[in-house]
Scaffold this motif. Structure first.
Motif, PDB file in Angstrom:
ATOM      1  N   LYS A 291       0.829  -1.211   0.000  1.00 33.81           N
ATOM      2  CA  LYS A 291       0.000   0.000   0.000  1.00 33.81           C
ATOM      3  C   LYS A 291       0.860   1.256   0.000  1.00 33.81           C
ATOM      4  O   LYS A 291       0.580   2.219  -0.725  1.00 33.81           O
ATOM      5  N   PHE A 292       1.925   1.286   0.812  1.00 35.64           N
ATOM      6  CA  PHE A 292       2.714   2.506   0.955  1.00 35.64           C
ATOM      7  C   PHE A 292       3.851   2.605  -0.047  1.00 35.64           C
ATOM      8  O   PHE A 292       4.390   3.690  -0.263  1.00 35.64           O
ATOM      9  N   SER A 293       4.275   1.490  -0.662  1.00 39.63           N
ATOM     10  CA  SER A 293       5.389   1.534  -1.604  1.00 39.63           C
ATOM     11  C   SER A 293       4.960   1.411  -3.055  1.00 39.63           C
ATOM     12  O   SER A 293       5.786   1.618  -3.955  1.00 39.63           O
ATOM     13  N   ASN A 294       3.678   1.050  -3.285  1.00 44.62           N
ATOM     14  CA  ASN A 294       3.188   0.836  -4.646  1.00 44.62           C
ATOM     15  C   ASN A 294       4.031  -0.197  -5.391  1.00 44.62           C
ATOM     16  O   ASN A 294       4.303  -0.045  -6.578  1.00 44.62           O
ATOM     17  N   ARG A 295       4.467  -1.196  -4.677  1.00 44.18           N
ATOM     18  CA  ARG A 295       5.264  -2.275  -5.279  1.00 44.18           C
ATOM     19  C   ARG A 295       4.568  -3.603  -5.052  1.00 44.18           C
ATOM     20  O   ARG A 295       3.875  -3.810  -4.032  1.00 44.18           O
ATOM     21  N   SER A 296       4.765  -4.504  -6.002  1.00 38.26           N
ATOM     22  CA  SER A 296       4.195  -5.842  -5.872  1.00 38.26           C
ATOM     23  C   SER A 296       5.157  -6.729  -5.092  1.00 38.26           C
ATOM     24  O   SER A 296       6.339  -6.841  -5.433  1.00 38.26           O
TER      25      SER A 296
ATOM     26  N   TYR B  36      16.525  -0.203  -2.779  1.00 39.92           N
ATOM     27  CA  TYR B  36      17.714  -0.531  -3.555  1.00 39.92           C
ATOM     28  C   TYR B  36      17.425  -1.515  -4.683  1.00 39.92           C
ATOM     29  O   TYR B  36      18.259  -2.348  -5.022  1.00 39.92           O
ATOM     30  N   SER B  37      16.220  -1.432  -5.270  1.00 37.16           N
ATOM     31  CA  SER B  37      15.888  -2.230  -6.445  1.00 37.16           C
ATOM     32  C   SER B  37      14.973  -1.413  -7.352  1.00 37.16           C
ATOM     33  O   SER B  37      14.287  -0.488  -6.898  1.00 37.16           O
ATOM     34  N   GLN B  38      14.978  -1.750  -8.629  1.00 39.80           N
ATOM     35  CA  GLN B  38      14.146  -1.042  -9.605  1.00 39.80           C
ATOM     36  C   GLN B  38      12.665  -1.345  -9.369  1.00 39.80           C
ATOM     37  O   GLN B  38      12.314  -2.405  -8.840  1.00 39.80           O
ATOM     38  N   PRO B  39      11.781  -0.426  -9.764  1.00 45.01           N
ATOM     39  CA  PRO B  39      10.339  -0.651  -9.547  1.00 45.01           C
ATOM     40  C   PRO B  39       9.824  -1.925 -10.202  1.00 45.01           C
ATOM     41  O   PRO B  39       8.898  -2.559  -9.689  1.00 45.01           O
TER      42      PRO B  39
ATOM     43  N   GLU C 107      11.066   7.207  -6.648  1.00 42.21           N
ATOM     44  CA  GLU C 107       9.835   6.542  -7.067  1.00 42.21           C
ATOM     45  C   GLU C 107       9.484   6.862  -8.512  1.00 42.21           C
ATOM     46  O   GLU C 107       8.918   6.040  -9.228  1.00 42.21           O
ATOM     47  N   ASP C 108       9.813   8.079  -8.971  1.00 40.49           N
ATOM     48  CA  ASP C 108       9.470   8.416 -10.351  1.00 40.49           C
ATOM     49  C   ASP C 108      10.564   8.037 -11.328  1.00 40.49           C
ATOM     50  O   ASP C 108      10.511   8.351 -12.504  1.00 40.49           O
ATOM     51  N   ASP C 109      11.644   7.347 -10.818  1.00 40.93           N
ATOM     52  CA  ASP C 109      12.687   6.815 -11.691  1.00 40.93           C
ATOM     53  C   ASP C 109      13.409   7.920 -12.461  1.00 40.93           C
ATOM     54  O   ASP C 109      13.873   7.718 -13.578  1.00 40.93           O
ATOM     55  N   THR C 110      13.501   9.094 -11.866  1.00 39.98           N
ATOM     56  CA  THR C 110      14.130  10.211 -12.574  1.00 39.98           C
ATOM     57  C   THR C 110      15.406  10.693 -11.911  1.00 39.98           C
ATOM     58  O   THR C 110      16.192  11.383 -12.540  1.00 39.98           O
ATOM     59  N   LYS C 111      15.619  10.340 -10.638  1.00 30.32           N
ATOM     60  CA  LYS C 111      16.809  10.856  -9.963  1.00 30.32           C
ATOM     61  C   LYS C 111      17.203   9.912  -8.829  1.00 30.32           C
ATOM     62  O   LYS C 111      16.459   9.017  -8.444  1.00 30.32           O
TER      63      LYS C 111
END
Length: 494
Positions: free
Chosen positions: A351-356, A388-391, A441-445
């Motif tokens: 819920k808080f990380s938006n990760r599966s 420390y891992s990609q979305p 989270e937005d994979d930009t920085k």
């Protein structure tokens, strides 16, 4: 094979302890043993030489006495008999058992007279005569299986030199007794040396035992018992006792410094947490209620709120560690169904990380844990995996039972941890270089990593519940954090 491995291990341990060339015990034993061997060898060699000289002197005196009589007797017999007959008569007259005499011309080419028993007593007569032609020294000569003392002198009759007289005193029996005595002395010296080395090694080991006890006691001292640690040495030299007293004083100072540091961290964390929490509340309230903020002001307030919240979490972590160090962190250990707890934590994290996050459990697993503390542990580990891992990279939690232990694995496929850092990641404020940055989270920085206390708290909490935590990782291939928890009350309290 197991007894052989145990025996070999014991031998290696003995060699490391007693045969280590760098150890003080080995050096003292070797040096004192070398001095003992040198001293005993010197005494044995000098004694052997002195006994040999006494033997030579004793028999040489007898031969010299016969040699002083020989010219007078020859001159006396030569007045009545031919010279050669007088020589033979004199030899027969002065001969004693074990003494062989012969006379040769001055040029050494002709034998003028000799003892009657010369060839019967000395089978190696030719070797004896050739040896006597060389310059003689006052020493024992070995001819065949005999030991002899040789003498050479001139025979003069009426002022005219007739030839040279040679005498050989048989000292075989005395020499063999001397050799036997020297061999016995050598055996005694060897035995005394061995016993001396053993006694020296034993005494040195006993003398160094207090130092070994100090080393063992010092190695067993931990932060928890630093204030009660004392080196109790009853039978030790005064120098070692003084060292132990100094060591106790140092431990006392360390205990006071550690306690002051721990109290300071606890007080600072407690005093700063409340005002910072108030600041975070006000910042979040302003962000929710203010509608006339421009983008720059809104970004500044969001940054301030995020950093303040991060500082509050840091202070909370410091406070938890201070409580653990002080022994004030209590655990409510009870049987907990880990399947339900892991599912609850996973749902919160998704819920808080938006990760599966996938959970794999083949069976129902129950462990004796503190429910809230274990939640905190899993949240920290999942948070690290997310950071420390990609979305798009999956995060997995595996739950199983292995040999009366509940095993929880938190797996990711992120940046990984270098091997040289894996043994230190559970230390306080230690951060791996590659883990100091993470993907936003937005994979930009890239944004800053944690403060280096999360895994230290995880380890403290897991060990407080009677469990253990390990990590397996390779750079670029992710990491697997494995928690082992007890499934019985006895193991949890051990």
């Amino acid at each position: 094979m197991q007894p052989i491995h145990k025996l070999w291990g014991a031998i290696r341990q003995v060699r490391q302890r007693h045969l280590n060339p760098a150890s003080l015990q080995f050096r003292l034993t070797a040096e004192i043993a070398a001095l003992s061997v040198l001293g005993l060898s010197s005494v044995a060699i000098w004694t052997s030489w002195k006994m040999q000289q006494v033997l030579i002197t004793t028999h040489t005196q007898g031969v010299e006495y016969v040699a002083t009589r020989f010219p007078r007797d020859v001159e006396l017999y030569s007045e009545m008999l031919p010279v050669e007959t007088g020589l033979q008569k004199t030899i027969d007259n002065v001969s004693v058992p074990g003494l062989v005499i012969w006379v040769k011309s001055l040029d050494g080419k002709r034998l003028l007279a000799q003892s009657n028993q010369m060839y019967s007593s000395f089978p190696a007569t030719a070797a004896l005569i050739s040896l006597a032609d060389m310059p003689l020294k006052p020493q024992v000569y070995q001819v065949g299986n005999r030991y002899l003392i040789l003498y050479e002198g001139l025979v003069t009759v009426k002022g005219k030199q007739l030839g040279k007289v040679y005498m050989a005193q048989d000292v075989t029996q005395d020499q063999r007794q001397l050799i036997a005595a020297i061999q016995g002395l050598a055996i005694v010296c060897i035995l005394v040396t061995i016993l001396t080395m053993a006694a020296i090694a034993y005494r040195i080991r006993r003398s160094l035992q207090p130092l070994q006890s100090m080393s063992q006691i010092a190695g067993a001292i931990s932060v928890d018992d630093l204030s009660q640690a004392k080196l109790q040495l009853t039978s030790a030299p005064s120098e070692v006792k003084e060292l132990a007293q100094t060591f106790d004083m140092m431990l006392s100072r360390l205990s006071e410094a550690w306690e002051q540091q721990r109290q300071f961290v606890s007080n600072v964390s407690h005093e700063l947490r409340t005002p910072l929490t108030v600041v975070v509340g006000y910042l979040q309230s302003i962000l929710r209620r203010s509608t006339n903020l421009n983008d720059y002001q809104k970004e500044a307030l969001e940054t301030a709120a995020a950093e303040a919240d991060r500082t509050v979490r840091l202070l909370q972590d410091l406070l938890d560690l201070a409580r653990a160090d002080s022994g004030y962190m209590h655990f409510r250990l009870e049987p907990v169904m880990l399947n339900d707890l892991v599912a609850e934590v996973t749902g919160m994290a998704e819920k808080f990380s938006n990760r599966s996050i996938r959970v794999e459990a083949r069976e129902k697993v129950t462990a004796i844990v503190d429910r809230d503390r274990l939640k905190q542990v899993l949240i920290n580990l999942i948070d690290n995996a997310v950071k420390y891992s990609q979305p798009e990279q999956p995060i997995e939690l595996n739950l199983e039972q292995v040999e009366r232990q509940a095993i929880i694995q938190v797996c990711d496929q992120g940046v990984g941890i270098p091997l040289q850092d894996q043994s230190r990641i559970f230390e306080r404020f230690y951060r791996v270089d590659e883990a100091r940055t993470r993907i936003s989270e937005d994979d930009t920085k890239y944004v800053s990593g944690g403060h280096g206390l999360g895994l230290a708290i995880v380890k403290t909490l897991v060990e407080g519940m009677g469990g253990s935590i390990t990590v397996r990782s390779k750079p670029g291939q992710g990491a697997v954090f494995e928690i082992a928890l007890p499934m019985s009350k006895e193991k949890a309290l051990a």
